[in-house]
Write an enzyme that holds these catalytic residues in place. Sequence first.
Site, short mmCIF file in Angstrom:
data_model
loop_
_atom_site.label_atom_id
_atom_site.label_comp_id
_atom_site.label_asym_id
_atom_site.label_seq_id
_atom_site.Cartn_x
_atom_site.Cartn_y
_atom_site.Cartn_z
N ASN A 153 -7.20 -16.98 -21.87
CA ASN A 153 -7.17 -15.95 -20.84
C ASN A 153 -8.48 -15.84 -20.08
OD1 ASN A 153 -7.68 -14.99 -23.64
ND2 ASN A 153 -8.32 -13.12 -22.61
N SER A 201 4.33 -11.86 -21.97
CA SER A 201 4.05 -10.53 -21.45
C SER A 201 4.46 -10.45 -19.99
CB SER A 201 2.57 -10.18 -21.60
OG SER A 201 2.31 -8.86 -21.19
N CYS A 323 -16.08 -5.75 -23.75
CA CYS A 323 -16.73 -4.45 -23.75
C CYS A 323 -16.33 -3.69 -25.00
CB CYS A 323 -16.33 -3.66 -22.50
SG CYS A 323 -17.19 -2.09 -22.34
#
Length: 384
Positions: A153, A201, A323
């Site tokens: 990804n 997805s 993050c």
Amino acid sequence: MRVYLDHNAGSPLRPQVKQAVMEALDLAANASSVHEEGRKAKGLVERARQSVANMVGAVNGAVTFTSGGSEANATILQPCIIVKGKTISIDRLLVSATEHDSVLKGGRFAAGQIDIIPVDADGIIDLAFLSDRLSSSRSNSKTALVGVMLANNETGVLQPVEAVGQLVAEHEAYFLCDAVQGPGKLAVDIERVGAHFLTLSSHKLGGPQGAGAIVRRSEAYAFQPLIRGGGQESFGRAGTENIAAIHGFGVAAELIAEDASERDRIAALRDTMEQQLTGVVVLGSNVDRLPNTSCISVPGLTAETILISLDLLGFAVSSGSACSSGKVGVSHVLTAMNVAQSTARGALRVSLGWNTTGEQVKLFVEAFNNMAATLSSRQRVTAA
């Protein structure tokens, strides 16, 4: 004008999908109900099931809908699977170092049951390592499950999944392939991949958020449901189906199947962009990648600074960093690839999609080159 170049995170709803979702929202019915309204809702779910199956070369009955790719992966990542009605215990889980977190964290496997497959500098898994671990498991009468993604990804790098499938077959193991980033960018066929389970997805291909799928190579393979309760999804996932999202997922699957030429258009835009960007390192460019994805870095600059600057200029891209608790750290993908820290800290992901235009790419290149030159100049002045 905003320019959205973050399709790997989530691709905007295609107009036809949006219309389909709106129509489905007007159908106030539960797909488990036997009255006419319920049968209409069930019909939308079954149409989507067939469309998603067709998209990846599977049989209709082998598709189970979930809330997304992460739930689909978590469902399969358990120490047992079912083959022809018989429960098979899984003793080892082998996953690549660059997997999505939903696979890398191992689901319901204990930490001591998990082996991490290393990757090379391009992000390609070590097939010799995998073969050795599979041989070891088999010689010790242990059964292994392998989790290797179709495409990364962050970098877009394609894994040699067909070779993985062959190794798995040779060693009588099982194979979960996270193919979330594939459809709409590549032709995906579960038989060719050789996976026993493939996960998908909806929102990665221009469908709505809130829908995903587990696709089995055949109905001979099954799994213990993650969510238990009612008999929805043939007892594969309890709970009332999200009719609108599933219907939208199906329509998106139909649309990408109809327009394979779109992949060539996007690849040409991506290649033009990379050629025109100045002073960047393109990570993963030595191997096959998704046609829409560029992981780029300006060594010496931080991704956070570049992202904020681009956002203010009207461009939406992602960082190659993860993050956590509000603190930006170097991506585990780039760490596994042994990318230099100075390069990894400045890594960005630019991902194009169905609504990306040549004009948008041109604007991005101009803005990026000017911004990077300005930031680099300021950094040199500060250092002096």
